[in-house]
Design an enzyme around this catalytic site. Structure first.
Site, short mmCIF file in Angstrom:
data_model
loop_
_atom_site.label_atom_id
_atom_site.label_comp_id
_atom_site.label_asym_id
_atom_site.label_seq_id
_atom_site.Cartn_x
_atom_site.Cartn_y
_atom_site.Cartn_z
N LYS A 1 3.26 59.05 9.81
CA LYS A 1 1.47 60.01 9.77
C LYS A 1 2.08 61.09 11.47
O LYS A 1 2.84 59.54 12.16
CB LYS A 1 0.70 59.00 10.06
CG LYS A 1 -0.73 60.26 10.97
CD LYS A 1 -2.02 59.09 10.95
CE LYS A 1 -2.83 59.91 11.43
NZ LYS A 1 -2.91 60.91 12.41
N LYS B 1 -3.67 53.04 11.29
CA LYS B 1 -2.34 53.69 12.50
C LYS B 1 -2.31 52.58 12.71
O LYS B 1 -3.18 51.69 13.18
CB LYS B 1 -3.47 54.51 13.03
CG LYS B 1 -4.87 55.86 12.99
CD LYS B 1 -5.50 56.32 13.30
CE LYS B 1 -4.83 57.46 14.45
NZ LYS B 1 -5.62 58.32 15.76
S1 IVH Z 1 -2.63 64.15 4.23
C1 IVH Z 1 -7.08 66.42 4.29
N1 IVH Z 1 -0.03 63.15 5.56
O1 IVH Z 1 -3.03 63.73 10.21
C2 IVH Z 1 -5.62 65.39 4.89
N2 IVH Z 1 -1.65 64.01 6.95
O2 IVH Z 1 -5.06 62.56 10.87
C3 IVH Z 1 -4.56 64.75 4.63
N3 IVH Z 1 -0.72 63.69 9.18
O3 IVH Z 1 -5.59 66.20 9.61
C4 IVH Z 1 -3.75 64.98 5.61
N4 IVH Z 1 0.96 63.48 8.81
O4 IVH Z 1 -2.75 66.92 10.32
C5 IVH Z 1 -1.36 63.61 5.72
N5 IVH Z 1 2.35 62.07 6.23
C6 IVH Z 1 1.03 62.88 6.66
C7 IVH Z 1 0.23 63.70 7.82
C8 IVH Z 1 -0.56 63.66 8.39
C9 IVH Z 1 0.26 63.79 9.97
C10 IVH Z 1 -2.43 64.61 9.74
C11 IVH Z 1 -3.14 65.27 9.19
C12 IVH Z 1 -4.62 65.84 9.45
C13 IVH Z 1 -4.29 64.19 10.50
C14 IVH Z 1 -5.57 62.80 10.37
#
Ligand code: IVH
Length: 671
Positions: free
Chosen positions: A115, A314
């Site tokens: 993430k 997280k």
């Molecule tokens: S999938 C519907 N994959 O984390 C959202 N998000 O806290 C699906 N993010 O808004 C997101 N790394 O901007 C996804 N490998 C990852 C990610 C990621 C960072 C962010 C993303 C999302 C936020 C949520």
């Protein structure tokens, strides 16, 4: 002409201020529409009065005109968020929910990714060419940042390879390398500019530059993690295969991905990156676990906030060691004494933390806390600062043990332990200045009487100068008294008085909440106003009746009853009811069967009501109020000093009731 020049200068100052908040602090304080409106006004004036144009006017700056400012764009697919968990249990719940509810008896693959702690963006490619890039915004509308995105080296302007769809959306994170963030801040300190507090803010600020050249210098990075197709294209069956496809088209995809079907493998992946996160040159704040099958993803779909097929697992927030400088004992609105620890500031998850609540006496004892101790600080749930422990081995000779005070630090009265609630309280109420200040601020706060403009600093000054002694005094405040306070001019004084007068018109639930009764928050206030319908009944209720209300427990009932048992409080509330214009609770009223569904005349002065409030209550209960007594009058309600209407009504044999009898009737009509 002088007036025009003044107006132009004022507009420029305003716009520059908003620019500063928008571009430098990355904290816009007005909407784009308002900004554009102001800028347009300035344009119009400068166009008319050209001699006033200066080279430093916001209209002359590259990037500040309407064409270059970011336009709002609608997302083709909502940009939702992710459900969060901080522990394995939370993750397992997610997994079980999927397995139990939707898919039975089969092995399911999950795709685990890092993430990235960056800024979510959407990229639209048409015929493989990048045509639009937008920020997340509110999830439905974002800002068009295409020009800035085009400066990011790793984002291809043209996709390569075969089978590229006609139109494709790519989702991903824009971020700044930690090394570039440190370099940027170093440069800022040389130029005496404000620093960014963390790489994420630096990336956000860089993306929102109106001058793309600046964005280009910031060397932003990008990883994609999602995609949306506009047509039913021949697409790969899994998320992972799609990521490989994106990579083959030339898009950057982070290499650390795990496909797994059991949570032990997943937990190893999580632990490995939690342990190593500091050694990465970019911030990661957890892992994202996604169902790998695109077919199952589609089957599960979304709820209003997030997809049901993914979860963010997280990392618990980083811990930092720092030195405790002081513990202050703060007196809350209801007299609760809360110890607050102040320490040398530390950055945790990008936020500068300087203090943490110690909650109560037992927390101080648990930690065996001394001033000058080295303490371990983290952010629980990644948000709230918390001291987790003291490094006892590092205790200094000059460390001083912390004792909970016996007397109130503000009014010096003896503190009392409430064993039921396990809290220590100052029971002086409004004679304690700390409680008074907080209660008065609460009374006029947004969700209470909502007197915006009458903020804590004005309230504190009024109390300190003894201009205000009790809540009633606010409603008799005069501009002259306000003007005598430091930093308050004529205009602001008038504004404050207006705001106070406006706040008089309120609702019953807001009023009850505003009183600041212990344990009566907005929800309880609503319940009380639903039940009692008007404040007088609440004042006269007893503990048993309060306990009978759905959602009100013993402790809350006791607190409410205790509050109204104090005659000072009763007097205050009754006076306030008279001064204010409180709309009673609506939804219980106005039914045809109401015992007050009658032609009613009111006469005399009432103890607990202003005439207007009484009228409003009765109307809401279905009454038709008239001014004259006639044959049609069905009921006369009389207060003290009732006059000729009383005589006429008795001549016509109209039923007559006094204030006390009225309360009984109102109660009846509510049940
Ligand atoms: S999938 C519907 N994959 O984390 C959202 N998000 O806290 C699906 N993010 O808004 C997101 N790394 O901007 C996804 N490998 C990852 C990610 C990621 C960072 C962010 C993303 C999302 C936020 C949520």
């Amino acid at each position: 002409m002088k007036k025009i020049k003044y107006k132009i200068n004022k507009l420029r100052k305003k716009i520059l201020k908003y620019d500063y908040f928008y571009h430098t602090l990355d904290k816009p304080i007005i909407s784009d529409a308002e900004y554009d409106y102001l800028l347009n006004q300035l344009y119009d004036l400068e166009l008319k009065y050209k001699k006033f144009i200066t080279h430093n006017s916001p209209t002359q700056k590259v990037g500040s005109n309407l064409l270059n400012k970011f336009k709002k764009v609608a997302h083709f697919f909502p940009m939702l968020s992710l459900e969060n968990t901080f522990d394995l249990n939370g993750y397992l719940k997610f997994e079980n929910r999927i397995k139990k509810k939707y898919i039975v008896n089969s092995i399911i693959d999950f795709c685990c990714e890092l993430k990235i702690d960056g800024i979510a963006v959407s990229l639209i490619y048409e015929e493989g060419s990048l045509v639009r890039a937008a920020t997340r915004g509110d999830g439905y509308f974002g800002e068009n940042i295409t020009n800035n995105i085009k400066t990011i080296q790793s984002i291809p302007l043209q996709l390569q390879g075969s089978n590229i769809p006609k139109r494709l959306e790519i989702r991903g994170e824009v971020f700044m390398l930690k090394s570039d963030f440190f370099k940027l801040n170093n440069k800022f300190s040389i130029d005496r500019k404000k620093h960014f507090s963390n790489p994420r803010n630096a990336a956000a600020g860089s993306l929102r530059q109106t001058n793309s050249k600046i964005t280009a210098q910031r060397k932003l990075m990008f990883f994609c993690h999602g995609f949306n197709f506009f047509e039913e294209t021949q697409c790969f069956p899994t998320h992972y295969e799609m990521l490989i496809q994106l990579k083959n088209w030339g898009l950057p995809v982070n290499k650390d991905i795990l496909i797994c079907s059991n949570h032990l493998e997943l937990l190893n992946f999580y632990k490995k990156f939690e342990k190593n996160r500091k050694s990465f040159n970019f911030d990661i704040d957890g892992i994202v676990v996604k169902l790998n099958s695109l077919y199952l993803q589609k089957k599960l779909g979304f709820n209003s906030k997030s997809p049901r097929w993914a979860i963010a697992f997280k990392f618990s927030s980083k811990e930092e060691v720092t030195k405790l400088n002081n513990v202050k004992f703060e007196v809350g609105r209801t007299g609760v004494i809360t110890p607050v620890a102040y320490f040398n500031p530390v950055y945790i998850s990008g936020v500068l933390i300087k203090k943490a609540s110690l909650y109560n006496k037992s927390e101080i004892n648990r930690l065996n806390l001394h001033v000058n101790d080295y303490i371990v600080v983290k952010r629980s749930g990644d948000v709230i600062p918390k001291i987790t422990n003291v490094i006892q081995e590092k205790r200094l000779k000059n460390a001083k043990k912390i004792f909970f005070p016996i007397y109130c630090p503000v009014c010096n009265s003896e503190l009392l332990l409430n064993t039921e609630e396990k809290i220590i309280r100052c029971l002086s109420g409004l004679t304690c200045n700390a409680q008074k200040k907080k209660l008065f601020c609460h009374f006029f706060s947004k969700n209470a009487l909502d007197a915006s403009g009458l903020g804590p600093s004005v309230i504190y000054k009024l109390i300190e100068k003894k201009i205000i002694v009790n809540l009633i005094d606010f409603f008799y405040l005069e501009t002259e008294q306000l003007k005598n306070l430091s930093n308050i001019g004529e205009k602001q004084s008038i504004k404050i008085i207006k705001t106070i007068m406006k706040s008089k018109k309120t609702t019953m639930n807001r009023f009850i909440y505003a009183l600041g009764i212990v344990s009566v928050g907005e929800v309880i206030a609503q319940k009380l106003s639903n039940y009692f319908s008007f404040t007088h009944n609440l004042i006269n209720s007893n503990q048993r009746e309060l306990e009978s209300i759905n959602g009100i427990g013993k402790v809350v009932a006791k607190n409410i009853f205790s509050y109204f048992s104090i005659s000072e409080n009763r007097k205050l509330v009754k006076k306030l009811i008279k001064i204010l214009d409180i709309a009673p609770n609506h939804h219980k009223f106005a039914n045809k069967k109401s015992v007050l569904n009658k032609n009613i005349v009111i006469t005399g002065v009432f103890k607990d009501f202003s005439r207007n409030e009484l009228k409003e209550v009765l109307i809401k209960l279905g009454a038709r109020i008239t001014n004259k007594v006639s044959k049609k009058t069905e009921l006369l309600i009389f207060g003290e000093k009732a006059g000729s209407k009383f005589v006429e009504a008795s001549k016509l044999n109209v039923k007559m009731i006094n204030e006390e009898e009225l309360y009984i009737l109102i109660k009846k009509s509510n049940n």
